[in-house]
Scaffold this motif. Structure first.
Motif, mmCIF file in Angstrom:
data_model
loop_
_atom_site.group_PDB
_atom_site.id
_atom_site.type_symbol
_atom_site.label_atom_id
_atom_site.label_comp_id
_atom_site.label_asym_id
_atom_site.label_seq_id
_atom_site.Cartn_x
_atom_site.Cartn_y
_atom_site.Cartn_z
ATOM 1 N N LEU A 133 36.620 40.245 48.078
ATOM 2 C CA LEU A 133 35.518 39.070 47.544
ATOM 3 C C LEU A 133 34.354 39.199 48.303
ATOM 4 N N ASP A 134 34.570 39.203 49.530
ATOM 5 C CA ASP A 134 33.341 39.322 50.646
ATOM 6 C C ASP A 134 32.661 40.596 50.583
ATOM 7 N N LEU A 135 33.428 41.693 50.444
ATOM 8 C CA LEU A 135 32.760 42.935 50.570
ATOM 9 C C LEU A 135 32.603 43.725 49.115
ATOM 10 N N GLY A 177 30.750 31.030 51.896
ATOM 11 C CA GLY A 177 32.085 31.578 52.244
ATOM 12 C C GLY A 177 31.886 33.110 52.880
ATOM 13 N N THR A 178 30.917 33.474 53.200
ATOM 14 C CA THR A 178 30.843 34.935 53.370
ATOM 15 C C THR A 178 30.171 34.594 55.099
ATOM 16 N N PRO A 179 30.350 35.601 55.575
ATOM 17 C CA PRO A 179 29.523 36.082 57.114
ATOM 18 C C PRO A 179 28.071 35.871 57.107
ATOM 19 N N LYS A 184 35.575 50.032 59.261
ATOM 20 C CA LYS A 184 35.246 48.806 60.483
ATOM 21 C C LYS A 184 34.956 47.432 59.831
ATOM 22 N N GLN A 185 34.350 47.583 58.862
ATOM 23 C CA GLN A 185 34.023 46.072 58.089
ATOM 24 C C GLN A 185 35.651 45.429 57.610
ATOM 25 N N VAL A 186 36.490 46.226 57.174
ATOM 26 C CA VAL A 186 37.826 45.983 56.587
ATOM 27 C C VAL A 186 38.367 45.276 57.986
ATOM 28 N N CYS A 187 38.568 46.123 58.987
ATOM 29 C CA CYS A 187 38.985 45.867 60.217
ATOM 30 C C CYS A 187 38.571 44.664 60.802
ATOM 31 N N GLU A 188 37.205 44.543 60.785
ATOM 32 C CA GLU A 188 36.629 43.104 61.450
ATOM 33 C C GLU A 188 37.211 41.968 60.650
ATOM 34 N N THR A 228 42.570 46.728 45.766
ATOM 35 C CA THR A 228 43.311 47.973 46.032
ATOM 36 C C THR A 228 42.485 49.049 47.251
ATOM 37 N N SER A 229 41.433 48.904 47.038
ATOM 38 C CA SER A 229 40.404 49.558 47.921
ATOM 39 C C SER A 229 40.436 48.972 49.476
ATOM 40 N N VAL A 230 40.587 47.698 49.513
ATOM 41 C CA VAL A 230 40.780 47.091 50.610
ATOM 42 C C VAL A 230 42.073 47.673 51.320
#
Length: 292
Positions: A253-255, A41-43, A236-240, A260-262
């Protein structure tokens, strides 16, 4: 033969510990499988899967496509030694133009719901249309493939495991090993697909759009091009992941960060980029990509 009245002794069952002692490589394989399972479920899944496959049976290239219940083709991921841009172009061409000419297409359409189905090995010289063979094999350097089908919640995953021209075609021994390996690999791909969807990842039916988004992420956001060079690595990771269709919960979940941090990283990123929505983020990426 005279019956002595004595019962024949059954050899003692081999314990798992003894099995590892006799075949130490098995422990390494289990560790690799555990890594694949953790990445579901992750990259990271694509790379972990290929690493595991290559440990057991060298696979040069892997292309995973999806078929919806209506028979619409999509592209899940492509990973291997082929140059990334060439692999993306092949995947886009398959989804947009050529999937109906795949010799396996009719069989895929007619399969009853099943958890796993192994497709017969095809002969490149006789089973493929010459134009299809030239485009997907001769020009790309692919020389052999093994294919399988796995069931997912909304359709099927079509898994293809290739050898390239600087390697060798699968030997009979390789093929036997692949037949034993593919049910596990296919089940992992299916579980990855279902879990990623559950976490909020959007796999678009139109494979070319999905590939376009991945290409933009690779070429623009992940680079140091302006204005994305002012973002932190986490921003950048969030924007991706926003571009890939992840929900706020899915990104968290992925990061492994709180929702709230997202939201905070998204707000900071948008403020730095002078935008206010996902559509504006995508438009900005398209604009920057067009300048290259």
């Amino acid at each position: 033969m005279r019956n002595t009245g004595k019962a024949l002794k059954t050899p003692p069952a081999l314990s798992l510990g003894d099995l590892f002692k006799e075949h130490p490589a098995i422990g390494g394989y289990i560790g690799s499988i555990a890594g694949v399972v953790r990445s579901l479920g992750t990259p990271k899944f694509e790379e972990r899967l290929m690493d595991f496959l290559s440990e057991v049976m060298p696979v040069d290239h892997c292309a995973i496509f999806t078929y919806s219940e209506k028979g619409e083709a999509g592209h899940l991921f492509t990973h291997g030694r082929m140059p990334e841009r060439a692999a993306e172009e092949l995947a886009r061409d398959y989804v947009e133009k050529f999937h109906g000419e795949d010799p396996n297409f009719v069989m895929i359409q007619n399969l009853e719901n099943t958890g796993y189905h192994e497709l017969s090995r095809l002969d490149l010289s006789t089973d493929y249309d010459p134009a299809y063979q030239n485009h997907f094999f001769d020009r790309s350097g692919l020389i052999d493939k093994a294919s399988s089908i796995g069931q997912v919640e909304d359709g099927r995953v079509y898994c293809n495991f290739y050898r390239m021209s600087d390697s060798t075609a699968y030997s009979p021994e390789d093929w036997d090993a692949l037949k034993s390996l593919m049910p596990l690999a296919t089940a992992l791909v299916a579980a990855h697909y279902d879990l990623a969807r559950e976490r909020g990842t959007v796999f678009l039916d139109n494979g070319s759009e999905n590939i376009l988004r991945k290409s933009i992420i690779h070429n623009v956001i992940s680079s140091d091009m302006e204005p994305f060079n002012i973002l932190t690595q986490r921003e950048k990771q969030v924007c991706e992941r926003i571009l890939l269709g992840f929900t706020t919960t899915g990104i968290g979940l992925d990061l492994d960060i709180a929702p709230t941090s997202v939201a905070t990283y998204r707000k900071r990123s948008y403020a730095k980029l002078l935008i206010s929505s996902q559509n504006e983020l995508f438009s900005l990426c398209l604009k920057i990509s067009g300048r290259r």
